[in-house]
Write a protein that holds these residues in place. Sequence first.
Motif, PDB file in Angstrom:
ATOM      1  N   LEU A   1      13.654  22.738 -74.289  1.00 33.84           N
ATOM      2  CA  LEU A   1      12.643  23.402 -73.194  1.00 33.84           C
ATOM      3  C   LEU A   1      13.178  23.228 -71.945  1.00 33.84           C
ATOM      4  CD1 LEU A   1       9.699  24.734 -73.065  1.00 33.84           C
ATOM      5  CD2 LEU A   1       8.961  22.285 -72.824  1.00 33.84           C
ATOM      6  N   GLN A   2      13.679  22.142 -71.479  1.00 35.35           N
ATOM      7  CA  GLN A   2      14.442  21.890 -70.279  1.00 35.35           C
ATOM      8  C   GLN A   2      15.419  22.884 -70.075  1.00 35.35           C
ATOM      9  OE1 GLN A   2      15.294  17.668 -70.218  1.00 35.35           O
ATOM     10  NE2 GLN A   2      13.445  17.152 -69.568  1.00 35.35           N
ATOM     11  N   MET A   3      16.417  23.279 -71.049  1.00 31.44           N
ATOM     12  CA  MET A   3      17.604  24.088 -70.770  1.00 31.44           C
ATOM     13  C   MET A   3      16.874  25.490 -70.521  1.00 31.44           C
ATOM     14  SD  MET A   3      20.696  23.934 -70.182  1.00 31.44           S
ATOM     15  CE  MET A   3      20.755  22.167 -71.013  1.00 31.44           C
TER      16      MET A   3
ATOM     17  N   HIS B   1      11.577  36.736 -67.879  1.00 31.77           N
ATOM     18  CA  HIS B   1      11.917  36.968 -69.453  1.00 31.77           C
ATOM     19  C   HIS B   1      11.903  35.494 -69.962  1.00 31.77           C
ATOM     20  CE1 HIS B   1      13.420  37.670 -73.299  1.00 31.77           C
ATOM     21  NE2 HIS B   1      14.447  37.067 -72.941  1.00 31.77           N
ATOM     22  N   TRP B   2      12.789  34.677 -69.279  1.00 32.13           N
ATOM     23  CA  TRP B   2      13.215  33.200 -69.537  1.00 32.13           C
ATOM     24  C   TRP B   2      11.711  32.344 -69.323  1.00 32.13           C
ATOM     25  CZ3 TRP B   2      16.871  31.113 -72.633  1.00 32.13           C
ATOM     26  CH2 TRP B   2      17.931  32.147 -72.969  1.00 32.13           C
TER      27      TRP B   2
ATOM     28  N   LYS C   1       6.157  30.096 -73.962  1.00 34.23           N
ATOM     29  CA  LYS C   1       6.025  30.380 -75.565  1.00 34.23           C
ATOM     30  C   LYS C   1       6.325  29.108 -76.458  1.00 34.23           C
ATOM     31  CE  LYS C   1       6.321  35.598 -75.354  1.00 34.23           C
ATOM     32  NZ  LYS C   1       7.194  36.505 -75.630  1.00 34.23           N
ATOM     33  N   GLU C   2       7.403  28.335 -75.739  1.00 34.50           N
ATOM     34  CA  GLU C   2       7.945  27.392 -76.273  1.00 34.50           C
ATOM     35  C   GLU C   2       7.233  26.001 -76.028  1.00 34.50           C
ATOM     36  OE1 GLU C   2      12.037  27.073 -76.452  1.00 34.50           O
ATOM     37  OE2 GLU C   2      12.299  29.053 -77.144  1.00 34.50           O
ATOM     38  N   GLY C   3       6.197  26.173 -75.478  1.00 35.22           N
ATOM     39  CA  GLY C   3       5.369  24.939 -74.809  1.00 35.22           C
ATOM     40  C   GLY C   3       5.472  24.445 -73.608  1.00 35.22           C
TER      41      GLY C   3
END
Length: 406
Positions: free
Chosen positions: A113-115, A134-135, A141-143
């Motif tokens: 998530l940090q990356m 987009h990112w 979306k990944e929390g």
Amino acid sequence: MNLHRLSAVACAALVLALGLAAFDTSAQKADAVRPEVGKPLQEAQSLMRSGRHREAMNKVNDADAVANKTASEAFLIQRMRGSVASASGDNEGAIRAFEAVLNSGRLTGRDQLQMVQAVAVGYYKAKDYSKAAHWAQRYFKEGGSDAAMRTMLLQSYYLGRDCTSVNKMLGSATEDNGRRASEEELQILANCYLQLKDTGGYVAAIEKLVVYYPKKEYWTDLLARVQKKPGFSDRHALHVFRLRFATGNLIKTDDYLEMAQLALQAGVPAEAKAVVDKGYEVKALGNGKEGERHQRLRDLVTKSLADSQKNRAKEEQEALAAKDGNELVRVGINYVYEGKAEKGLALIEQGIKKGGLKRPEDAKLLLGEAQIYAGQRARGAQTLKNVQGSDGTADIARLWVLHARA
């Protein structure tokens, strides 16, 4: 609209997260890292922290030059390369390195998530706002839940002139879902549409501002625009002044004088008195060379009100006996402004029901205004929602509904 400050705050908060991507010796516990790779990476980390970015990157290159690197070593090298590149302002280098780290498949959970966050920031700093958005979307979306990332996503949409996405993002936040869009966020939305010359979108954004952050400058903008619409009738001048009065937009001495005179012409001296009294209270009236003129107007208003009240019983009986409801509406509005709202509103409603009105929609507009003036905001808004007309009547009613919701 201080967009630059907001952008700087968001970016500063997110750049801090990039430091988390730095080389961590604990990563060596999972896979053995040879000293010829691990040592220069540790040195690179120390050099980066002291601001010696060029030297730090040289150490990363030294590690990368080692032959037969394992997957773990290549992963750590790319991770450090991205951190040093980001710290030195090399956004393209940072993005390439961090995307390579993500593509390695070796990150999970919080590290991944940090990356993702780091890549989003890299694209934002590189002014590639489409990819930054987009990112940032992937991050959520990944929390992810960092509020600064939400600000960056909003800024990416705005700077990329994607007003539709800005509106969609903020639209849901203004409903009863536990979060309201901030004033600055709605300013961003308005400014986005303004730069695209999308008048409809801009006005819709300002309407949200007057509901949630009802400042007089937003009302000034809306009122000026509605009066410039094709077909707007001059007879609505008093209605516009009523909105200005209710939203704190009577500023100049002439504003108070003109509204009071229009109220007198409309046969509502009680309203004229309220306007004149307010003008004296805020010292817009009664001062300077025109002080005597203002006093003459005040005297005229006082006399007109006294005469109106003296003849009220007769006027009311005549209005009740009339074939149409026009005079009932006028008598009723006087009662409302004199503080007898219950009686006044009943007479206005009776007049509308009686029919034969010169302008039925104007009468409904007047009823809604009177209900709001009397403190019945919800009832007034409901009345005004049904007002129609292409000459500005419906536009004024809509603005009153916004005021009632504020």
